[in-house]
Scaffold this motif. Structure first.
Motif, short mmCIF file in Angstrom:
data_model
loop_
_atom_site.label_atom_id
_atom_site.label_comp_id
_atom_site.label_asym_id
_atom_site.label_seq_id
_atom_site.Cartn_x
_atom_site.Cartn_y
_atom_site.Cartn_z
N PHE A 1 -34.90 -43.24 -36.36
CA PHE A 1 -34.86 -44.56 -37.01
C PHE A 1 -33.52 -45.17 -36.67
CE2 PHE A 1 -34.09 -47.55 -40.35
CZ PHE A 1 -35.33 -47.99 -40.78
N GLU A 2 -33.52 -46.24 -35.89
CA GLU A 2 -32.25 -46.84 -35.46
C GLU A 2 -32.34 -48.36 -35.52
OE1 GLU A 2 -29.02 -46.84 -31.80
OE2 GLU A 2 -30.78 -45.56 -31.68
N VAL B 1 -25.59 -42.24 -39.20
CA VAL B 1 -24.40 -42.52 -38.41
C VAL B 1 -24.28 -44.03 -38.23
CG1 VAL B 1 -23.24 -42.15 -36.20
CG2 VAL B 1 -24.59 -40.31 -37.21
N VAL B 2 -23.10 -44.55 -38.53
CA VAL B 2 -22.78 -45.96 -38.35
C VAL B 2 -21.75 -46.04 -37.23
CG1 VAL B 2 -21.86 -48.05 -39.46
CG2 VAL B 2 -23.12 -46.35 -40.83
N LYS B 3 -22.08 -46.78 -36.17
CA LYS B 3 -21.19 -46.88 -35.01
C LYS B 3 -20.79 -48.33 -34.79
CE LYS B 3 -23.37 -43.10 -32.52
NZ LYS B 3 -24.12 -42.76 -31.31
N ARG B 4 -19.51 -48.53 -34.51
CA ARG B 4 -19.02 -49.88 -34.23
C ARG B 4 -19.69 -50.44 -32.98
NH1 ARG B 4 -12.85 -51.53 -33.69
NH2 ARG B 4 -12.96 -50.22 -31.87
N GLY B 5 -20.14 -49.59 -32.08
CA GLY B 5 -20.85 -50.05 -30.90
C GLY B 5 -22.07 -50.87 -31.23
N GLY B 6 -22.51 -50.80 -32.48
CA GLY B 6 -23.59 -51.67 -32.91
C GLY B 6 -24.85 -50.99 -33.39
N SER B 7 -24.76 -49.79 -33.98
CA SER B 7 -26.00 -49.17 -34.43
C SER B 7 -25.83 -48.37 -35.72
CB SER B 7 -26.57 -48.25 -33.34
OG SER B 7 -25.76 -47.11 -33.18
N LEU B 8 -26.95 -48.30 -36.43
CA LEU B 8 -27.10 -47.44 -37.60
C LEU B 8 -28.28 -46.54 -37.27
CD1 LEU B 8 -27.34 -50.22 -40.35
CD2 LEU B 8 -25.30 -48.95 -39.76
N SER B 9 -28.12 -45.25 -37.40
CA SER B 9 -29.24 -44.36 -37.11
C SER B 9 -29.40 -43.34 -38.23
CB SER B 9 -29.06 -43.66 -35.76
OG SER B 9 -27.90 -42.87 -35.77
N LEU B 10 -30.66 -43.02 -38.52
CA LEU B 10 -30.98 -42.04 -39.55
C LEU B 10 -31.94 -41.03 -38.95
CD1 LEU B 10 -30.86 -41.24 -42.63
CD2 LEU B 10 -32.95 -42.60 -42.88
#
Length: 155
Positions: free
Chosen positions: A46-47, A111-120
């Protein structure tokens, strides 16, 4: 059409396994489904990607992780921030406490990344072996709530 509305429409006729890829207002949701029926689904990834996170400061990403932690109270276990890497601009959250039984530990990882994604995703770790990704078993309502909460968190 919002991400939530698109997800609802897409799941009406979908058959697993399949990949859901939808986009709205610069947000792209990508989910891999291992199983799907009228009540529930098994989601292996899930991203949510968005360029809105690219300019976030480390502190803003940390606040976003904390915001998601307070919203995702409906999963099997509570999710709390466990690591913040200011240099890489990554926030990692995990189930706290994880689910444990005699032969394994299961937990969510966000995981929250400044590159532009949230993933579960969900992991299982057995003693003496490496962790492996396993499907998250969610009702459709919980899946739709995740879509809505992730989208709202980065809006």
């Amino acid at each position: 059409m919002t991400l939530l509305a698109q997800a609802r429409v897409s799941l009406q006729t979908a058959q697993a396994p399949f990949r859901l890829e939808i986009e709205e207002a610069g947000q792209t949701l990508t989910c891999d489904f291992a199983a799907l029926d009228s009540l529930a689904c098994a989601v292996t990834s899930f991203e949510l990607s968005t360029p809105a996170l690219a300019g976030q400061t480390p502190q803003e990403l940390k606040r976003l992780g904390e915001k998601l932690s307070s919203r995702l109270t409906y999963l099997l276990e509570p999710i709390n921030p466990i690591e913040f890497d200011a240099e890489q601009c990554v926030v990692q959250l995990r189930s706290n406490p994880p689910e444990r039984d005699e032969d394994r530990t299961s937990y969510y990882e966000l995981v929250v990344k400044r590159g532009g994604s949230l993933s579960l995703c969900r992991f299982v770790k057995k003693p003496g072996s490496v962790r492996e990704t396993v499907p998250m078993h969610l009702t459709r309502e919980v899946f739709f709530r995740l879509v809505s909460d992730f989208s709202a968190a980065v809006a």
